[in-house]
Design a protein around this motif. Structure first.
Motif, PDB file in Angstrom:
ATOM      1  N   PRO A  72       0.838  -1.194   0.000  1.00 46.19           N
ATOM      2  CA  PRO A  72       0.000   0.000   0.000  1.00 46.19           C
ATOM      3  C   PRO A  72       0.877   1.250   0.000  1.00 46.19           C
ATOM      4  O   PRO A  72       1.930   1.270   0.645  1.00 46.19           O
ATOM      5  N   GLN A  73       0.448   2.250  -0.733  1.00 49.14           N
ATOM      6  CA  GLN A  73       1.241   3.490  -0.764  1.00 49.14           C
ATOM      7  C   GLN A  73       0.326   4.715  -0.725  1.00 49.14           C
ATOM      8  O   GLN A  73      -0.702   4.762  -1.380  1.00 49.14           O
ATOM      9  N   GLY A  75       1.323   8.989   0.202  1.00 46.43           N
ATOM     10  CA  GLY A  75       2.092  10.074  -0.421  1.00 46.43           C
ATOM     11  C   GLY A  75       3.552   9.730  -0.662  1.00 46.43           C
ATOM     12  O   GLY A  75       4.311  10.535  -1.178  1.00 46.43           O
ATOM     13  N   ASN A  76       3.971   8.542  -0.252  1.00 46.40           N
ATOM     14  CA  ASN A  76       5.362   8.072  -0.430  1.00 46.40           C
ATOM     15  C   ASN A  76       6.375   9.011   0.232  1.00 46.40           C
ATOM     16  O   ASN A  76       7.419   9.299  -0.342  1.00 46.40           O
ATOM     17  N   SER A  78       7.451   8.276   3.378  1.00 52.30           N
ATOM     18  CA  SER A  78       8.038   7.491   4.475  1.00 52.30           C
ATOM     19  C   SER A  78       9.540   7.740   4.577  1.00 52.30           C
ATOM     20  O   SER A  78      10.234   7.818   3.559  1.00 52.30           O
ATOM     21  N   GLY A  82       9.221   2.386   4.104  1.00 52.43           N
ATOM     22  CA  GLY A  82       8.032   1.567   4.365  1.00 52.43           C
ATOM     23  C   GLY A  82       7.149   1.368   3.147  1.00 52.43           C
ATOM     24  O   GLY A  82       6.502   0.330   3.005  1.00 52.43           O
ATOM     25  N   ALA A  83       7.101   2.354   2.261  1.00 53.22           N
ATOM     26  CA  ALA A  83       6.154   2.290   1.132  1.00 53.22           C
ATOM     27  C   ALA A  83       6.827   1.842  -0.157  1.00 53.22           C
ATOM     28  O   ALA A  83       6.204   1.824  -1.206  1.00 53.22           O
ATOM     29  N   LEU A  96      -3.366   4.671  -2.960  1.00 59.26           N
ATOM     30  CA  LEU A  96      -4.699   5.042  -2.479  1.00 59.26           C
ATOM     31  C   LEU A  96      -5.111   6.442  -2.923  1.00 59.26           C
ATOM     32  O   LEU A  96      -6.127   6.967  -2.475  1.00 59.26           O
ATOM     33  N   ASP A 146      -0.775  11.380   3.008  1.00 59.51           N
ATOM     34  CA  ASP A 146      -2.227  11.264   3.084  1.00 59.51           C
ATOM     35  C   ASP A 146      -2.656  10.566   4.380  1.00 59.51           C
ATOM     36  O   ASP A 146      -1.818  10.110   5.183  1.00 59.51           O
ATOM     37  N   VAL A 150      -0.501   8.542   7.232  1.00 63.39           N
ATOM     38  CA  VAL A 150      -0.258   8.997   8.613  1.00 63.39           C
ATOM     39  C   VAL A 150      -0.871   8.029   9.628  1.00 63.39           C
ATOM     40  O   VAL A 150      -0.342   7.859  10.735  1.00 63.39           O
ATOM     41  N   SER A 152      -1.096   4.724   9.072  1.00 64.83           N
ATOM     42  CA  SER A 152      -0.308   3.485   9.042  1.00 64.83           C
ATOM     43  C   SER A 152       1.051   3.654   9.703  1.00 64.83           C
ATOM     44  O   SER A 152       1.691   2.658  10.060  1.00 64.83           O
ATOM     45  N   THR A 153       1.514   4.907   9.842  1.00 61.17           N
ATOM     46  CA  THR A 153       2.777   5.138  10.558  1.00 61.17           C
ATOM     47  C   THR A 153       2.518   5.729  11.948  1.00 61.17           C
ATOM     48  O   THR A 153       3.464   6.080  12.648  1.00 61.17           O
ATOM     49  N   ALA A 155       1.596   8.682  12.686  1.00 56.15           N
ATOM     50  CA  ALA A 155       2.437   9.884  12.642  1.00 56.15           C
ATOM     51  C   ALA A 155       2.166  10.807  13.830  1.00 56.15           C
ATOM     52  O   ALA A 155       1.085  10.798  14.422  1.00 56.15           O
ATOM     53  N   GLY A 210      -3.210  -4.969   6.554  1.00 55.49           N
ATOM     54  CA  GLY A 210      -4.384  -4.681   5.741  1.00 55.49           C
ATOM     55  C   GLY A 210      -4.243  -3.299   5.138  1.00 55.49           C
ATOM     56  O   GLY A 210      -3.236  -2.618   5.355  1.00 55.49           O
ATOM     57  N   HIS A 386      10.944  16.981  18.760  1.00 54.10           N
ATOM     58  CA  HIS A 386       9.723  17.263  19.523  1.00 54.10           C
ATOM     59  C   HIS A 386      10.025  16.929  20.985  1.00 54.10           C
ATOM     60  O   HIS A 386       9.586  15.895  21.505  1.00 54.10           O
TER      61      HIS A 386
HETATM   62  C1  LIG Z   1       9.558  16.466   5.074  1.00 51.92           C
HETATM   63  C2  LIG Z   1       9.024  15.365   5.952  1.00 51.92           C
HETATM   64  C3  LIG Z   1       8.648  15.628   7.261  1.00 51.92           C
HETATM   65  C4  LIG Z   1       8.154  14.610   8.071  1.00 51.92           C
HETATM   66  N1  LIG Z   1       7.809  14.923   9.352  1.00 51.92           N
HETATM   67  C5  LIG Z   1       7.267  13.971  10.126  1.00 51.92           C
HETATM   68  C6  LIG Z   1       6.879  14.278  11.468  1.00 51.92           C
HETATM   69  O1  LIG Z   1       7.073  15.377  11.970  1.00 51.92           O
HETATM   70  N2  LIG Z   1       6.298  13.296  12.188  1.00 51.92           N
HETATM   71  C7  LIG Z   1       6.072  12.046  11.680  1.00 51.92           C
HETATM   72  O2  LIG Z   1       5.506  11.216  12.380  1.00 51.92           O
HETATM   73  N3  LIG Z   1       6.482  11.720  10.448  1.00 51.92           N
HETATM   74  C8  LIG Z   1       7.056  12.638   9.649  1.00 51.92           C
HETATM   75  N4  LIG Z   1       7.469  12.316   8.383  1.00 51.92           N
HETATM   76  C9  LIG Z   1       7.383  10.902   7.942  1.00 51.92           C
HETATM   77  C10 LIG Z   1       5.984  10.418   7.902  1.00 51.92           C
HETATM   78  O3  LIG Z   1       5.938   9.033   8.137  1.00 51.92           O
HETATM   79  C11 LIG Z   1       5.162  10.738   6.709  1.00 51.92           C
HETATM   80  O4  LIG Z   1       5.237  11.998   6.161  1.00 51.92           O
HETATM   81  C12 LIG Z   1       3.702  10.247   6.765  1.00 51.92           C
HETATM   82  O5  LIG Z   1       3.269   9.724   7.973  1.00 51.92           O
HETATM   83  C13 LIG Z   1       3.612   9.166   5.737  1.00 51.92           C
HETATM   84  O6  LIG Z   1       2.490   9.391   4.936  1.00 51.92           O
HETATM   85  P1  LIG Z   1       2.467   8.969   3.416  1.00 51.92           P
HETATM   86  O7  LIG Z   1       1.072   9.185   2.934  1.00 51.92           O
HETATM   87  O8  LIG Z   1       3.523   9.618   2.640  1.00 51.92           O
HETATM   88  O9  LIG Z   1       2.719   7.409   3.546  1.00 51.92           O
HETATM   89  P2  LIG Z   1       3.676   6.480   2.683  1.00 51.92           P
HETATM   90  O10 LIG Z   1       5.073   6.940   2.768  1.00 51.92           O
HETATM   91  O11 LIG Z   1       3.124   6.314   1.333  1.00 51.92           O
HETATM   92  O12 LIG Z   1       3.509   5.111   3.490  1.00 51.92           O
HETATM   93  C14 LIG Z   1       3.985   4.977   4.799  1.00 51.92           C
HETATM   94  C15 LIG Z   1       3.680   3.562   5.312  1.00 51.92           C
HETATM   95  O13 LIG Z   1       2.275   3.371   5.434  1.00 51.92           O
HETATM   96  C16 LIG Z   1       1.816   2.330   4.563  1.00 51.92           C
HETATM   97  N5  LIG Z   1       0.545   2.807   4.002  1.00 51.92           N
HETATM   98  C17 LIG Z   1       0.325   3.938   3.307  1.00 51.92           C
HETATM   99  N6  LIG Z   1      -0.994   4.075   3.050  1.00 51.92           N
HETATM  100  C18 LIG Z   1      -1.601   3.000   3.595  1.00 51.92           C
HETATM  101  C19 LIG Z   1      -2.958   2.569   3.679  1.00 51.92           C
HETATM  102  N7  LIG Z   1      -3.955   3.272   3.146  1.00 51.92           N
HETATM  103  N8  LIG Z   1      -3.223   1.413   4.316  1.00 51.92           N
HETATM  104  C20 LIG Z   1      -2.234   0.667   4.874  1.00 51.92           C
HETATM  105  N9  LIG Z   1      -0.925   1.033   4.818  1.00 51.92           N
HETATM  106  C21 LIG Z   1      -0.634   2.179   4.196  1.00 51.92           C
HETATM  107  C22 LIG Z   1       2.913   2.135   3.548  1.00 51.92           C
HETATM  108  O14 LIG Z   1       2.923   0.814   3.048  1.00 51.92           O
HETATM  109  C23 LIG Z   1       4.138   2.457   4.372  1.00 51.92           C
HETATM  110  O15 LIG Z   1       4.513   1.353   5.142  1.00 51.92           O
HETATM  111  C24 LIG Z   1       8.003  13.293   7.559  1.00 51.92           C
HETATM  112  C25 LIG Z   1       8.375  13.031   6.238  1.00 51.92           C
HETATM  113  C26 LIG Z   1       8.894  14.041   5.439  1.00 51.92           C
HETATM  114  C27 LIG Z   1       9.293  13.706   4.037  1.00 51.92           C
END
Ligand SMILES: Cc1cc2nc3c(=O)[nH]c(=O)nc-3n(C[C@H](O)[C@H](O)[C@H](O)COP(=O)(O)OP(=O)(O)OC[C@H]3O[C@@H](n4cnc5c(N)ncnc54)[C@H](O)[C@@H]3O)c2cc1C
Length: 474
Positions: A72-73, A75-76, A78, A82-83, A96, A146, A150, A152-153, A155, A210, A386
């Motif tokens: 699953p991905q 905004g990529n 991670s 992870g993605a 998604l 997205d 957030v 799945s991690t 955040a 999932g 933080h």
């Molecule tokens: C500039 C920057 C600043 C950041 N600051 C912070 C911060 O302050 N705090 C923090 O906690 N994180 C921070 N992050 C990292 C953080 O993990 C992500 O930005 C965010 O949580 C990931 O969202 P994403 O949509 O990009 O997920 P992705 O990178 O696409 O995926 C992240 C993980 O979730 C899984 N996943 C994605 N979508 C789904 C879904 N719908 N169902 C199941 N699994 C899914 C993926 O397989 C992957 O394992 C930062 C990253 C960057 C680049």
């Protein structure tokens, strides 16, 4: 996979999500195959972009039936790979991004029900525009990441001290299970003691249990009074004492409390155009602090000034600047929020995202600094984070003149030094970014055998074929 790839597979995927929403051309799929930091590059059979939950379920059922792994991905963005699919090219990336509808907004219940592909900042904007409420999760990646990501991690980001992380901000989930069944747990309840809290299994699971397709999230009143300051502090211990002083005097009005080490500030000033230091003198340590209140006309700048004055008298701060306008407050925030960008421009670093009890932050920093300087005397340590949540981003850049590849080759040694200290201080080796591929091996050293066994039991119960995001977390 090239254009000559498995056309039977592509036809089946297209029958589920539509031809336009299946990507397989190497150029088209390449953005989905490399992580934000450019550290991991994988390969995939295709990228499929379902448009609704039923299509996600049909895709998962199809893949489960044929033993095809799924990644699953969102905004990529991670920071731990992870993605990113594994290099074996056997999986399908499920993006998604087309599940981007707001399904419901209940102002009286202060909740919003959104699909997984909604961009984080857009959710907050929509809550403000339609209900005058906020969704408070705030990350520097908020314009790209997205809701599914957030969740799945799990955040955290800048506002955890006041509002909590995604676990705290979520009331309900809709998830497609690894066998293709849809679990509808989209409840907007603040009290529900009817057995196990299943949503918490999927939050922070990094896509290994999932696919999250929608969520009910908590909303909050927006603040109408705000004040921001940047203060130079003599040490991390002084920063912790200052935090306690703020909590004591201002309670829940302390919205954000970030620690910034001088090396990070220098990188931001060097690499980010138009950035300016808030105070004439650069200090080894500074803090960014925000006070907020929902009421109008609360004199927060006065409260901020009084608190900082008493702190200066007590030796907890050396100097401070209070933002005179919203624009100046934004400039102060930008210094902290540009941390990832400035570090990316600087080049390779060995990153750590650790947490320890807030009271043990000073001990962590002094022990880790000493151990790393003994290991590599000229290593450049960039620490910030933080601090109100006990979370420090503790990153290591190669000594000036040292080849990045040679430094990267020592990454495991450095990580072991830092993580062993974190373990001794009863902390976590991943405070908010997750494990992904980066810390999949390391976690085995620090989680106890019972915890690991429970995690494997849950994984096996939900995903016996091991098809959901393989090679991540476990
Ligand atoms: C500039 C920057 C600043 C950041 N600051 C912070 C911060 O302050 N705090 C923090 O906690 N994180 C921070 N992050 C990292 C953080 O993990 C992500 O930005 C965010 O949580 C990931 O969202 P994403 O949509 O990009 O997920 P992705 O990178 O696409 O995926 C992240 C993980 O979730 C899984 N996943 C994605 N979508 C789904 C879904 N719908 N169902 C199941 N699994 C899914 C993926 O397989 C992957 O394992 C930062 C990253 C960057 C680049």
């Amino acid at each position: 996979m090239g254009e000559s790839g498995d056309s039977g597979l592509l036809e089946c995927l297209a029958a589920i999500v539509g031809t336009r929403h299946v990507l397989f051309n190497p150029v088209e799929i390449s953005p989905y195959l490399t992580d934000y930091r450019g550290r991991y590059t994988g390969n995939a059979l295709a990228v499929a972009k379902p448009g609704n939950t039923e299509e996600v379920a049909a895709l998962v059922k199809y893949c489960a039936g044929r033993g095809i792994p799924m990644v699953p991905q969102g905004g990529n963005t991670s920071l731990c790979g992870g993605a990113t699919p594994l290099p074996d090219g056997k999986s399908i990336v499920i993006s998604l991004s087309r599940l981007n509808r707001v399904r419901a907004l209940d102002k009286e219940n202060a909740t919003i029900c959104v699909e997984a592909g909604c961009i984080l900042d857009n959710v907050n904007e929509r809550a403000q525009t339609d209900a005058g409420l906020i969704f408070p999760l705030y990350l520097a990646s908020g314009g790209s990441c997205d809701i599914g990501g957030v969740l799945s991690t799990n955040a955290g980001g800048m506002n955890v001290m006041r509002y909590g992380n995604m676990r705290d901000l979520t009331l309900g989930l809709e998830t497609v299970l690894p066998d293709g069944r849809i679990w509808n747990g989209l409840r907007g309840l603040r009290k529900d003691n009817t057995g196990y809290d299943l949503k918490q299994l999927f939050i922070g699971a990094e896509g290994t249990l999932g696919i999250i397709t929608a969520a009910v999230l908590k909303l909050f009143p927006s603040s109408r009074s705000e004040a921001t300051a940047w203060a130079n502090v003599p040490s991390p211990a002084a920063a912790i004492a200052l935090l306690a002083r703020f909590r004591d005097r201002c309670g829940d009005r302390v919205h954000l409390f970030e620690l910034v080490g001088r090396p990070l500030l220098e990188l931001v000033l060097r690499h980010i155009p138009a950035s300016r230091a808030p105070l004439n003198k650069l200090s080894e340590w500074s803090v960014l602090v925000d006070l907020r209140d929902v009421a109008d006309d609360v004199p927060l700048a006065d409260l901020l000034e009084q608190t900082l004055n008493t702190a200066i008298e007590a030796g907890e701060a050396n100097d401070a600047a209070i933002a005179a306008s919203r624009a100046q407050a934004k400039d102060f925030h930008a210094l902290r929020e540009s941390a990832n960008e400035a570090q990316k421009i600087e080049g390779f670093s060995i990153k750590h995202d650790i947490s320890v009890p807030v009271s043990r932050i000073p001990e962590f920093i002094s022990r880790a600094n000493a151990a790393l300087h003994a290991w590599q005397p000229a290593v450049r340590i960039v620490a910030f984070g933080h601090v109100g949540d006990g979370n420090i981003h503790y990153n290591l850049f190669p000594p000036n003149g040292m080849d990045e590849t040679a430094f990267a080759a020592c990454a495991e040694e450095a990580r072991r030094i830092v993580h062993d200290i974190v373990f001794e201080l009863e902390g976590s080796i991943s405070a908010e970014h997750g494990l992904g591929q980066l810390k999949r091996e390391a976690i085995r050293r620090y989680k106890n055998a019972v915890e690991l066994d429970l995690m494997r039991t849950i994984k096996h119960a939900l995903d016996p074929q091991g098809l959901m995001n393989p090679g991540k977390v476990l």
